[in-house]
Design a protein around this motif. Sequence first.
Motif, PDB file in Angstrom:
ATOM      1  N   ALA A 249      45.066  24.759  37.973  1.00 41.88           N
ATOM      2  CA  ALA A 249      44.256  25.413  39.006  1.00 41.88           C
ATOM      3  C   ALA A 249      44.048  24.465  40.185  1.00 41.88           C
ATOM      4  CB  ALA A 249      42.918  25.840  38.421  1.00 41.88           C
ATOM      5  N   ILE A 262      38.954  31.125  37.009  1.00 44.67           N
ATOM      6  CA  ILE A 262      39.791  30.605  35.922  1.00 44.67           C
ATOM      7  C   ILE A 262      38.939  29.871  34.897  1.00 44.67           C
ATOM      8  CG2 ILE A 262      41.567  28.869  35.408  1.00 44.67           C
ATOM      9  CD1 ILE A 262      42.880  29.753  38.107  1.00 44.67           C
ATOM     10  N   GLU A 270      48.794  27.835  31.530  1.00 44.44           N
ATOM     11  CA  GLU A 270      49.399  28.378  32.748  1.00 44.44           C
ATOM     12  C   GLU A 270      50.909  28.245  32.675  1.00 44.44           C
ATOM     13  OE1 GLU A 270      51.331  28.131  36.693  1.00 44.44           O
ATOM     14  OE2 GLU A 270      51.186  26.586  35.125  1.00 44.44           O
ATOM     15  N   PHE A 275      47.682  32.561  34.539  1.00 45.81           N
ATOM     16  CA  PHE A 275      46.708  31.808  33.742  1.00 45.81           C
ATOM     17  C   PHE A 275      46.263  32.683  32.572  1.00 45.81           C
ATOM     18  CE2 PHE A 275      46.809  29.800  37.798  1.00 45.81           C
ATOM     19  CZ  PHE A 275      46.502  28.464  37.585  1.00 45.81           C
TER      20      PHE A 275
END
Length: 344
Positions: A249, A262, A270, A275
């Motif tokens: 992220a 997330i 991921e 995700f």
Amino acid sequence: MQDGQLLSLMKCLAPQEVEQIGRHAQVLTGIDNMQPVGRRALASRLRLPEREVRTIAANLRDQGLLTLDAAGMQLTGKALQVLPGARDLSRALFGLHDLEEQLSKSLHIPHVVVVAGDADEDAQVLREVGRACAHRVRQLIAGGMTVSIAGGSTMMETARGMQFASLPDVTVVPSRGGMGTNVETQANTIASELARRLGARCKAIYVPDSLDSTQLAEMLRLPEVKDAVSYLKNAKVVIHGIGRADEMALKRDLPASAVQLIRESGAMGEAFGEFFDEMGRTVYQVNTVGSGLSTSDGSFLIAAAAGSRKAKAIIASTRHEPHDSLITDEGAASRMLSLLKEAP
């Protein structure tokens, strides 16, 4: 008598001799992974006494399996003929086959390969995972196929680990656009290197990896992008790495709102900009020219990821879509089995 039964019998009848044979196989494969390599460096990598490595290396040299000079130890052509069998023997003797079988059943993945070590503790292990992944890919490639490969350090090692071939009717395409500033680990660079080693064609996608929907639609109108994406959609072998959701992220430089989503959604893994939570459900997806974590009928999806700290990420990502193969290391495999046993 099956191989497993024969090995059990040998261990029962002559355990010390079997262990010594296993050490010889371990040293042989270790040299292959690191050559040219000195005996001290190899002993440190294998966590064996240097004196034992010196003795085994002398025996292997006397058998014509390695040479030793100022640069270090290297395998001979004769050694390359016995290397596959030595790898299998070493893996069986040190319990890696058992880990593979358990993971295969637990994650419902037909083909699992576990290499020794933990990439979190030894960077050399990642190279071995890449080579094992390259070997699996080479087993699956046939004439006329399209191969798709993602970006990342594990995929870079996969491309570098591929043996040179001549497959001019095979096409390699990146599964993503570009991400970040490290050109070496971007999918385009890796696809180009894989194609070079395979003697294949390469179709690059020179587009940023993350776009808004309007930008993405415009990019897909470009003839060169449309051409590459058409190959991508028909890829028969799809190779990808797996990242931890929290790290990816930030690495993908996502908006603060996306990073918060997330985190709050419990994302663990991921791949391809998707995700996943612990059950493999998509909780967030980045707009991209490339593919998502899915394949067409009759294609092979291969994941490669290493390090015990990625265990939860690997479980989450492989639960999202059925995989043909998983290539990982001992650290991640052991941690995954522990987590799966703890799950209700």
